[in-house]
Design an enzyme around this catalytic site. Structure first.
Site, PDB file in Angstrom:
ATOM      1  N   ASP A 143       0.531  -1.390  -0.010  1.00  0.00           N
ATOM      2  CA  ASP A 143       0.402  -0.427  -0.113  1.00  0.00           C
ATOM      3  C   ASP A 143       0.829   1.486   0.439  1.00  0.00           C
ATOM      4  O   ASP A 143       2.104   1.007  -0.150  1.00  0.00           O
ATOM      5  CB  ASP A 143      -0.782  -0.235   0.743  1.00  0.00           C
ATOM      6  CG  ASP A 143      -0.400   0.130   2.727  1.00  0.00           C
ATOM      7  OD1 ASP A 143       0.654  -0.166   2.385  1.00  0.00           O
ATOM      8  OD2 ASP A 143      -1.179  -0.158   3.989  1.00  0.00           O
ATOM      9  N   GLY A 157       1.348   3.417   2.168  1.00  0.00           N
ATOM     10  CA  GLY A 157       1.624   4.177   2.999  1.00  0.00           C
ATOM     11  C   GLY A 157       0.204   5.096   3.625  1.00  0.00           C
ATOM     12  O   GLY A 157       0.382   5.382   5.398  1.00  0.00           O
ATOM     13  N   GLY A 158      -0.524   5.932   3.010  1.00  0.00           N
ATOM     14  CA  GLY A 158      -1.464   6.681   3.116  1.00  0.00           C
ATOM     15  C   GLY A 158      -1.924   6.442   4.839  1.00  0.00           C
ATOM     16  O   GLY A 158      -2.743   7.272   5.768  1.00  0.00           O
ATOM     17  N   PHE A 159      -3.026   5.387   4.321  1.00  0.00           N
ATOM     18  CA  PHE A 159      -3.663   4.863   5.419  1.00  0.00           C
ATOM     19  C   PHE A 159      -3.362   4.712   6.733  1.00  0.00           C
ATOM     20  O   PHE A 159      -3.886   5.066   7.592  1.00  0.00           O
ATOM     21  CB  PHE A 159      -4.418   3.479   5.017  1.00  0.00           C
ATOM     22  CG  PHE A 159      -5.531   3.196   5.719  1.00  0.00           C
ATOM     23  CD1 PHE A 159      -6.582   3.518   5.806  1.00  0.00           C
ATOM     24  CD2 PHE A 159      -5.524   2.051   6.617  1.00  0.00           C
ATOM     25  CE1 PHE A 159      -7.761   3.681   6.357  1.00  0.00           C
ATOM     26  CE2 PHE A 159      -6.755   1.450   7.767  1.00  0.00           C
ATOM     27  CZ  PHE A 159      -7.341   2.305   7.126  1.00  0.00           C
ATOM     28  N   ASP A 216      -7.970  -7.384   0.321  1.00  0.00           N
ATOM     29  CA  ASP A 216      -7.627  -7.772   1.075  1.00  0.00           C
ATOM     30  C   ASP A 216      -8.388  -7.126   2.356  1.00  0.00           C
ATOM     31  O   ASP A 216      -9.486  -6.591   1.762  1.00  0.00           O
ATOM     32  CB  ASP A 216      -6.395  -6.763   1.055  1.00  0.00           C
ATOM     33  CG  ASP A 216      -6.818  -5.698   1.375  1.00  0.00           C
ATOM     34  OD1 ASP A 216      -6.928  -4.879   0.745  1.00  0.00           O
ATOM     35  OD2 ASP A 216      -6.230  -4.936   2.814  1.00  0.00           O
ATOM     36  N   CYS A 248     -14.354 -28.156   6.395  1.00  0.00           N
ATOM     37  CA  CYS A 248     -13.499 -27.453   5.811  1.00  0.00           C
ATOM     38  C   CYS A 248     -12.512 -28.795   6.542  1.00  0.00           C
ATOM     39  O   CYS A 248     -12.491 -29.104   6.958  1.00  0.00           O
ATOM     40  CB  CYS A 248     -12.752 -26.558   6.588  1.00  0.00           C
ATOM     41  SG  CYS A 248     -11.034 -25.677   6.420  1.00  0.00           S
ATOM     42  N   CYS A 276      -9.095 -28.028   5.597  1.00  0.00           N
ATOM     43  CA  CYS A 276      -7.845 -27.038   6.607  1.00  0.00           C
ATOM     44  C   CYS A 276      -6.845 -28.227   7.301  1.00  0.00           C
ATOM     45  O   CYS A 276      -7.161 -28.588   7.687  1.00  0.00           O
ATOM     46  CB  CYS A 276      -7.841 -25.956   6.202  1.00  0.00           C
ATOM     47  SG  CYS A 276      -7.783 -25.327   8.574  1.00  0.00           S
ATOM     48  N   CYS A 304      -8.434 -28.273  10.465  1.00  0.00           N
ATOM     49  CA  CYS A 304     -10.205 -28.616  10.844  1.00  0.00           C
ATOM     50  C   CYS A 304      -9.490 -30.333  10.533  1.00  0.00           C
ATOM     51  O   CYS A 304     -10.345 -30.531  11.396  1.00  0.00           O
ATOM     52  CB  CYS A 304     -10.503 -28.452   9.404  1.00  0.00           C
ATOM     53  SG  CYS A 304     -11.264 -26.890  10.382  1.00  0.00           S
ATOM     54  N   HIS A 322      -6.812 -21.194   9.971  1.00  0.00           N
ATOM     55  CA  HIS A 322      -7.981 -22.399   9.298  1.00  0.00           C
ATOM     56  C   HIS A 322      -9.037 -20.899   8.397  1.00  0.00           C
ATOM     57  O   HIS A 322      -9.978 -21.168   7.729  1.00  0.00           O
ATOM     58  CB  HIS A 322      -8.849 -21.975  10.314  1.00  0.00           C
ATOM     59  CG  HIS A 322     -10.559 -22.045   9.911  1.00  0.00           C
ATOM     60  ND1 HIS A 322     -11.055 -23.451   9.174  1.00  0.00           N
ATOM     61  CD2 HIS A 322     -11.784 -21.427  10.215  1.00  0.00           C
ATOM     62  CE1 HIS A 322     -12.325 -23.067   8.754  1.00  0.00           C
ATOM     63  NE2 HIS A 322     -12.228 -21.986   9.767  1.00  0.00           N
TER      64      HIS A 322
HETATM   65 ZN   LIG Z   1     -10.331 -25.127   8.355  1.00  0.00          ZN
END
Ligand SMILES: [Zn+2]
Length: 384
Positions: free
Chosen positions: A92, A94-96, A278, A316, A318, A321, A347
């Site tokens: 980004d 840097g402004g934010f 994002d 899920c 992953c 999980c 997760h």
């Molecule tokens: Zn998961």
């Protein structure tokens, strides 16, 4: 060459299945980009991010500029090498963070003077300086220096903020174009360069948003972001602003909505034609014990999970999980174990990345289907 954007399939609702070819990696879109604030997606190692299928991550210019410093990162070969992330990255402007984290800001047409939230030291950021810092960091995509208009904002304040952002966009682009070939991997990657995205602002005023989009498109950025959303406004307003701006952006360039959102939001926006998003939500919420699951939100701190042997999300697959129970994740959280944030974050990221993978597959599967009869033309794919 900075980027190539190839649209593979487009749905009648505007959703695009595309490929964003960046110097470090071709990114399949729509894509969710985990936020790696200070050169780290908090609590998760880079090899795990790769396993999860993260294609591109963010770095925050403000944080990296203050610590360890963009010049130090440049000397060490750039952000990709410093953090050992071979895939695509975006920084980004840097402004934010200058506007949200630093103290004693003083904004002028020239730039922003601010004090570091770390040690109180004084710094001055201009659009040109933000470009220099982002070129030194060397991400695949850099962002124009902008002012994120707060919510709510009176019209006169939103107009003034937009005036500043548009002037800064011009200066960002001019400086970037003059120096973009200086990026440290330019020769190594066959003469490729970074890309610069412009950021549409304008508060919650549709005509200001339109004006902002049209002027940025005239400037001809490599891609376009919609910023200043998810700043406390109601969701229908977020949606309204995105719907207003999307048709004004060039179809052949990537579109990025910054800082959104909840799982159902990112899915909805992807189906409308947003290519990149994002958000710190999946990672930040995870560290506070909030899991996003196929059954809704789950607060792992809840006593009812104390002896729950089931996986965090039964749907899920992953690595968390498949292996651990709700009871164990709750115990880790209750005990203040570092592993708690790590497992919760893995997760949540798997869940977010999974949503985008599913949307991509659905947009793609339209390709495999035979042409539908004219009676259902409203849902017929547009082969290209
Ligand atoms: Zn998961």
């Amino acid at each position: 060459m900075s980027l190539q954007f190839e649209i593979i399939e487009e749905s009648p609702s505007g959703g695009r299945r595309a490929r964003l070819n960046l110097p470090h990696q071709a990114v399949e879109t729509p894509v969710f980009m985990p936020v790696g604030t200070a050169g780290s997606v908090k609590a998760v190692a880079q090899d795990v991010l790769e396993t999860l299928g993260a294609q591109i991550i963010l770095g925050n210019t403000y944080h990296l500029y203050l610590r360890p410093g963009h010049e130090a990162i440049q000397r060490m070969g750039g952000l990709h090498r410093f953090i050992s992330w071979p895939r695509a990255m975006l920084t980004d402007s840097g402004g934010f963070q200058v506007f949200s984290l630093s103290q004693l800001r003083k904004v002028s047409d020239e730039g922003v003077r601010f004090r570091s939230h770390l040690d109180g030291s004084s710094h001055f950021f201009t659009p040109e300086h933000s470009m220099d810092v982002q070129i030194a960091l060397g991400a695949d995509i850099a962002m124009a220096f902008d002012e994120c208009t707060e919510y709510p904002a009176e019209r006169i304040r939103a107009e003034e903020s937009l005036r500043l952002t548009m002037a800064w966009a011009r200066r960002s682009l001019d400086h970037f174009r003059a120096h973009q070939a200086k990026v440290m991997w330019h020769d190594e990657l066959g003469g490729r360069t970074q890309s610069l995205f412009g950021i549409v602002q304008g508060g919650m005023y549709r005509d200001l948003r339109r004006q902002s989009a049209e002027r940025l498109v005239e400037m001809d950025f490599d891609g376009y972001a919609i910023g200043g959303l998810s700043v406390g406004e109601p969701r229908d307003l977020t949606l309204e602003m995105i719907a207003e701006v999307l048709p004004l952006l060039p179809a052949g360039k990537p579109r990025y909505v910054m800082g959104v959102g909840y799982p159902d939001e990112i899915e909805q926006y992807a189906r409308m034609g947003v290519d990149m998003m994002d958000c710190v939500l999946p990672t930040r919420a995870a560290r506070h014990g909030l899991l996003f699951t196929s059954e809704g939100r789950l607060n792992i701190k809840n006593k009812r999970y104390a002896e729950d042997q089931g996986p965090p999300d039964p749907a899920c697959d992953c690595m968390v999980c498949r292996r651990y129970s709700r009871a164990y994740l709750r115990h880790l959280m209750q005990s203040g174990e570092a592993l708690s944030g790590t497992l919760n974050t893995i997760h949540n990221l798997a869940f977010y990345l999974g949503i985008m993978r599913r949307v991509r597959t659905e947009l793609e599967s339209r390709l495999a289907q035979p042409a539908e009869p004219a009676a259902t033309a409203g849902t017929t794919a547009h082969p290209r």
